[in-house]
Design an enzyme around this catalytic site. Structure first.
Site, PDB file in Angstrom:
ATOM      1  N   GLU A 140       0.813  -1.217   0.000  1.00  0.00           N
ATOM      2  CA  GLU A 140       0.000   0.000   0.000  1.00  0.00           C
ATOM      3  C   GLU A 140       0.852   1.276   0.000  1.00  0.00           C
ATOM      4  O   GLU A 140       0.801   2.079   0.936  1.00  0.00           O
ATOM      5  CB  GLU A 140      -0.959   0.000   1.195  1.00  0.00           C
ATOM      6  N   GLU A 161      -6.764  -7.801  -0.651  1.00  0.00           N
ATOM      7  CA  GLU A 161      -7.216  -7.755   0.742  1.00  0.00           C
ATOM      8  C   GLU A 161      -8.670  -7.322   0.795  1.00  0.00           C
ATOM      9  O   GLU A 161      -9.063  -6.353   0.142  1.00  0.00           O
ATOM     10  CB  GLU A 161      -6.415  -6.727   1.552  1.00  0.00           C
ATOM     11  N   PHE A 181      -7.985  -6.434  16.984  1.00  0.00           N
ATOM     12  CA  PHE A 181      -9.449  -6.482  16.871  1.00  0.00           C
ATOM     13  C   PHE A 181      -9.936  -6.397  15.426  1.00  0.00           C
ATOM     14  O   PHE A 181     -11.053  -5.977  15.161  1.00  0.00           O
ATOM     15  CB  PHE A 181     -10.080  -5.397  17.754  1.00  0.00           C
TER      16      PHE A 181
HETATM   17  C1  GAL Z   1      -4.476  -2.805   4.886  1.00  0.00           C
HETATM   18  C2  GAL Z   1      -3.061  -3.308   5.097  1.00  0.00           C
HETATM   19  C3  GAL Z   1      -3.039  -4.554   5.951  1.00  0.00           C
HETATM   20  C4  GAL Z   1      -3.922  -4.377   7.149  1.00  0.00           C
HETATM   21  C5  GAL Z   1      -5.317  -4.033   6.699  1.00  0.00           C
HETATM   22  C6  GAL Z   1      -6.289  -3.863   7.829  1.00  0.00           C
HETATM   23  O1  GAL Z   1      -4.480  -1.453   4.607  1.00  0.00           O
HETATM   24  O2  GAL Z   1      -2.429  -3.575   3.877  1.00  0.00           O
HETATM   25  O3  GAL Z   1      -1.715  -4.803   6.354  1.00  0.00           O
HETATM   26  O4  GAL Z   1      -3.410  -3.369   7.958  1.00  0.00           O
HETATM   27  O5  GAL Z   1      -5.279  -2.823   5.990  1.00  0.00           O
HETATM   28  O6  GAL Z   1      -7.568  -3.509   7.355  1.00  0.00           O
END
Ligand code: GAL
Length: 668
Positions: free
Chosen positions: A151, A304, A354
């Site tokens: 990111e 993600e 969490f």
């Molecule tokens: C994303 C990040 C992950 C984690 C996730 C939590 O932005 O790449 O490592 O932090 O958010 O929602």
């Protein structure tokens, strides 16, 4: 380069952070992953301190074991370079590697992402660990994909960044006179007489030069891209056949993904819809369409998403049962070949304790994990969708530079936002099941029947000419208000506006007039009233026919919406912000001009019902609160249930149908 899905089908999995767990837990992880149909895990994103516990020392043994374990279980690895989160020793020994904000404050370690993309020391250390990682795992059979950093979005105002900014500006302008001209430095006595005087836009007493700020944003995005490229090139050198990606964040303002997308072997994105936002389904669909557009129609990866609540909103609503599956299938329907989550196992410690995961704290015997497993298994039934395109005849034009330039302080109204306008114009298309690619203005537009540009405040001469040529050649073009206003230097184009689009739109104006709070009454030329809000313009038709006019006030009787037959095509200009229903009406008219219809002949779908075709499969997704009944045009098989559908499907809230239409020779 092989497609990631070859031999694997759709990809399903998530971020896996084994370094947070003792090794006996890894064995359980692998067993549970297999049971859930996981076939891809992202490993190593935040592992720099584990791999390099002290400067120059390497410990890869644990990572060897993780990769061997995954390979033994037939699970492919998306191996990350660990450079998103340097260890404390880097910032402690070399504070210049830490970012500095616009007030000159350093951002310290103890969190993550604390690096300056322009720090030579960070760069050297980062590239060194990437080189060792690439060498070590070039021949390992587990990694199928490289994941560079995480990111990207760092912005740093330090002296190293100032020096890099100057170098970038020299490349762009060559000499100081040209820079002074481009930045309009005769204004407020800002003339630069020496390159050394030029600094990032740091905290200042009042409004900062908008041309300087625009170049700064370009530079910041490019500086990160430069670092990404440096890592990627090392990886490619060692493993020319292994694809490389870095995870995007949708409409993330600091980074111009249109410039980045071509540098990726596969576009990937992180997406966290807000369960409390009723517009989330459309917003998310729009983001997916951006990813597809950025990849020029190729499949992309949802790198993600999450199974339930995140931890980073102030009040984190969980997702109701069925929700994450619905969202996953939405991404699949809109072109994703991989549906991955953050993260596999919920962390027991750290700032994300969490945050939900595929395997919650309460363990595998939970409702949530059962749903994960069921979803992983059902994806096998949809494997035929992998690699298939999502055909779209509509392009929506979105441009990061214009977004940056529009949303600078010191403008007529801060209520006109580029991403918000994009969503407003997208909604009625989404509600009608009309597929859209979100593309940059420089994209090849010829194949689209309709091109919608809700706002192009900044436009280059070339892009304006391309839009003009598109309409002349027979396309239908829609342009929203306050477009064509500035050139790429952020200088106002003088004369009547929108100067470079005046010919194609067949209209021009002389004043932008932000509206009082409350509705702006308008009426259609053919009869009927509607309301707009926030923004008006004083326009004159120059060949276009007024389709709607303002109904009251100083602009009463003056055009609000214009339609111009131009060459073989049609161009529309909308000089206000019509309310939702009116935008729906406008969309109907424009679709008629373009000869387009939605995925289903029924027109507007039941509220919350999303319809989208991918390959030969028609996806119907119920985001609404009520049960929806949808007529289907042809007998079909629902790939999710295996049942045959003859004339309609009934979907409970959060239910999905994946209909493969029967060919004529197949029995109903
Ligand atoms: C994303 C990040 C992950 C984690 C996730 C939590 O932005 O790449 O490592 O932090 O958010 O929602």
């Amino acid at each position: 380069m092989r497609a990631l899905t070859d031999g694997r089908g759709l990809l399903f999995g998530g971020d896996y952070n084994p370094e947070q767990w003792p090794e006996h837990v890894w064995a359980e992880d692998v067993e549970l992953m297999r049971a859930a149909g996981v076939n891809l895990v992202t490993v190593g994103v935040f592992s720099w301190a584990r791999i390099e516990p002290e400067p120059g020392v390497r410990d890869f043994a644990w990572l060897d074991r993780v990769l061997d374990l995954m390979h033994g279980a037939g699970i492919a690895v998306d191996l990350a370079t660990p450079t998103a989160s340097p260890p404390p020793w880097l910032g402690h020994r070399w504070p210049s590697t830490l970012q500095v904000d616009e007030r000159g404050h350093r951002l310290w370690y103890g969190s993550r992402n604390q690096f300056c993309p322009n720090s030579p020391i960070y760069r050297k250390r980062a590239l060194s660990i990437v080189t060792d990682l690439a060498e070590r795992y070039a021949a390992h059979p587990a990694p199928a994909l490289w994941h560079v950093g995480n990111e990207y979005g760092q912005v740093c105002h330090c002296d190293d960044s100032a020096a890099a900014f100057r170098t970038w500006l020299r490349g762009r302008y060559g000499d100081l006179d040209t820079l002074n001209e481009a930045w309009g430095t005769t204004f407020w006595s800002q003339r630069y007489s020496d390159w050394a005087e030029i600094i990032p836009p740091r905290h200042a007493p009042y409004l900062i030069n908008p041309s300087q700020r625009l170049d700064w944003r370009r530079f910041c995005s490019d500086a990160l891209l430069d670092h990404f490229r440096a890592e990627r090139d090392i990886l490619r050198e060692h493993t020319p056949d292994r694809p490389v990606t870095t995870n995007f964040m949708g409409f993330f303002k600091p980074v111009d993904y249109a410039r980045w997308a071509g540098e990726q072997d596969i576009v990937s994105n992180d997406c966290y819809p807000d369960p409390g936002d009723p517009l989330s389904p459309a917003r998310t669909a729009l983001t997916h369409d951006l990813m597809r557009g950025l990849g020029q129609g190729r499949p992309w990866l949802l790198m993600e998403q999450t199974t339930s609540a995140v931890n980073w909103r102030p009040h984190n609503l969980p997702k109701p049962p069925g929700q994450f599956r619905l969202e996953s299938l939405q991404a699949l329907a809109r072109g994703a070949d991989g549906l991955c989550y953050f993260q596999w196992r919920a962390s027991a410690f750290g700032a994300e304790r969490f945050h939900s995961a595929m395997l919650p704290h309460a363990g595998p015997g939970t409702r949530l994990h059962a749903a994960v497993r069921a979803h992983g298994r059902e994806l096998r039934r949809l494997a035929r969708v992998a690699g298939e395109p999502v055909p779209a005849r509509v392009a929506m034009v979105f441009d990061w530079e214009s977004w940056w330039a529009l949303e600078e302080p010191g403008r007529p109204s801060d209520r006109l936002n580029a991403d918000e306008q994009l969503l407003r114009y997208y909604l009625p298309l989404w509600e009608r099941g009309v597929s859209v690619d979100v593309v940059p203005p420089s994209a090849e537009l010829g194949a689209y029947a309709l091109v919608v540009a809700p706002n192009l405040f900044l436009i280059s001469d070339e892009d304006a000419a391309a839009l003009t040529a598109y309409a002349r050649a027979g396309g239908v073009l829609v342009v929203g208000p306050f477009s064509g206003v500035v050139d790429p230097r952020a200088h106002v184009r003088t004369g009547r506006f929108p100067a470079p689009l005046r010919e194609v739109l067949g209209a021009s104006g002389e004043e932008w007039l932000p509206a009082q709070d409350g509705p702006v009454p308008c009426r259609w030329a053919g009869g009927g009233a509607f309301e707009a809000h926030t923004w008006t313009e004083s326009l004159a038709a120059e060949g276009a026919e007024p389709v709607a006019e303002f109904a009251e006030g100083d602009l009463a009787g003056r055009p609000a919406v214009l339609r111009h037959r131009f060459g073989n095509g049609v161009a529309w200009y909308v000089a206000t912000l019509p309310e939702t229903e009116a935008l729906g009406e406008l969309t109907e008219r424009v679709l008629r001009d373009a000869g387009l219809a939605g995925a289903l002949p029924s027109g507007v779908l039941p509220p919350g019902l999303e319809a989208v075709r991918r390959g030969e499969v028609l996806f119907l997704l119920n985001h609404g609160d009520g049960t929806a009944t949808v007529p289907v045009p042809h007998p079909a098989q629902d790939l999710l249930t295996g049942t045959t559908v003859t004339d309609h499907v009934t979907l409970a809230p959060r239910e999905v149908a994946a209909l493969r239409e029967k060919r004529p020779h197949e029995p109903a």
